[in-house]
Scaffold this active site. Sequence first.
Site, short mmCIF file in Angstrom:
data_model
loop_
_atom_site.label_atom_id
_atom_site.label_comp_id
_atom_site.label_asym_id
_atom_site.label_seq_id
_atom_site.Cartn_x
_atom_site.Cartn_y
_atom_site.Cartn_z
N ASP A 42 54.52 104.54 31.37
CA ASP A 42 55.97 104.95 31.13
C ASP A 42 56.16 105.26 29.70
O ASP A 42 55.53 105.10 28.96
CB ASP A 42 56.59 103.59 31.76
CG ASP A 42 58.35 103.93 31.39
OD1 ASP A 42 58.76 104.86 31.90
OD2 ASP A 42 58.84 102.82 30.90
N ASP A 44 59.80 105.52 27.99
CA ASP A 44 61.24 104.82 27.57
C ASP A 44 60.80 103.37 27.37
O ASP A 44 60.54 102.62 28.11
CB ASP A 44 62.34 105.21 28.26
CG ASP A 44 62.75 106.53 28.10
OD1 ASP A 44 62.05 107.36 27.40
OD2 ASP A 44 63.69 107.01 29.16
#
Length: 290
Positions: A42, A44
Amino acid sequence: MRLFWQRGKEEDPVSAGEAAAAAAAEPEPLPEPDPTAAAFFDVDNTMMRGASIYYFARGLASRKLFTMRDLAMFAWGQAAFRLRGTENAEHIGSAKEMALAFVTGQKVDDLVRLSEEIYDEVMADRIWHGTRRLALQHLDAGQQVWLVTATPVEVARTIAHRLGLTGALGTVAETSGGVYTGRLVGNLLHGQAKAEAIRALAQREGLDLSRCSAYSDSVNDLPMLTAVGHPHAVNPDPALREHARRNGWPVHDFRTGRKVTMVALPAAAGMGALAGGVAAGIALRRHYRS
């Protein structure tokens, strides 16, 4: 001063380069590629401190591409995101609306160019050094490393390229003739959609997901984390930390007492080639000015 090799009674001059080469250690062999394993990260709050979509908006605002009101909206969303560490359905719906409002009629090449510039100016020094080190360990093991994010895929690909990773999966916007149509291809890459994306990629690349790893900060990424054999929590929100504890998953937290370091790599030629399948943008300019 002159250096000499002793060869019987003869003395032959030896250059510094020859001496250095003779003293050089044998190079370590490169790892054999591991074609059936990969790692998925991922972006963020996992690879990057905060929300990449907000930093992209800041870069656009600095270029006068939308108003300070727009940036204030993004700042509020960014603050809420960092405090909660999670996203909800309303947040995701708003992100889709923002994406479509901005990209309609915009040129793909322009968004690609802006994503490159803004990464170097705003995002590079917000990369978590510890998370990138984890990614490099997979690369050193001969594995592919992919970013998987709801961020526009043009931005995600720029981040992946600058960090030396294999590639990125992100939200994709429909284009026609090099211009955005204002429609998404599918939906935002979030939640269950991330798991679907890595399964599709695994099929295309011949990956064995039981041998793959995934990294995220958010409990919203449980579908992606549970789709692989080796899930990891990175800078986890409370719900994910608890889930990881109950299931014996590794937890990596780079937030406390650590400084974010700039780890951007030099841009390579031909970045325009990343334009294929670029994703949605993230501004409200047309929405508020109409």
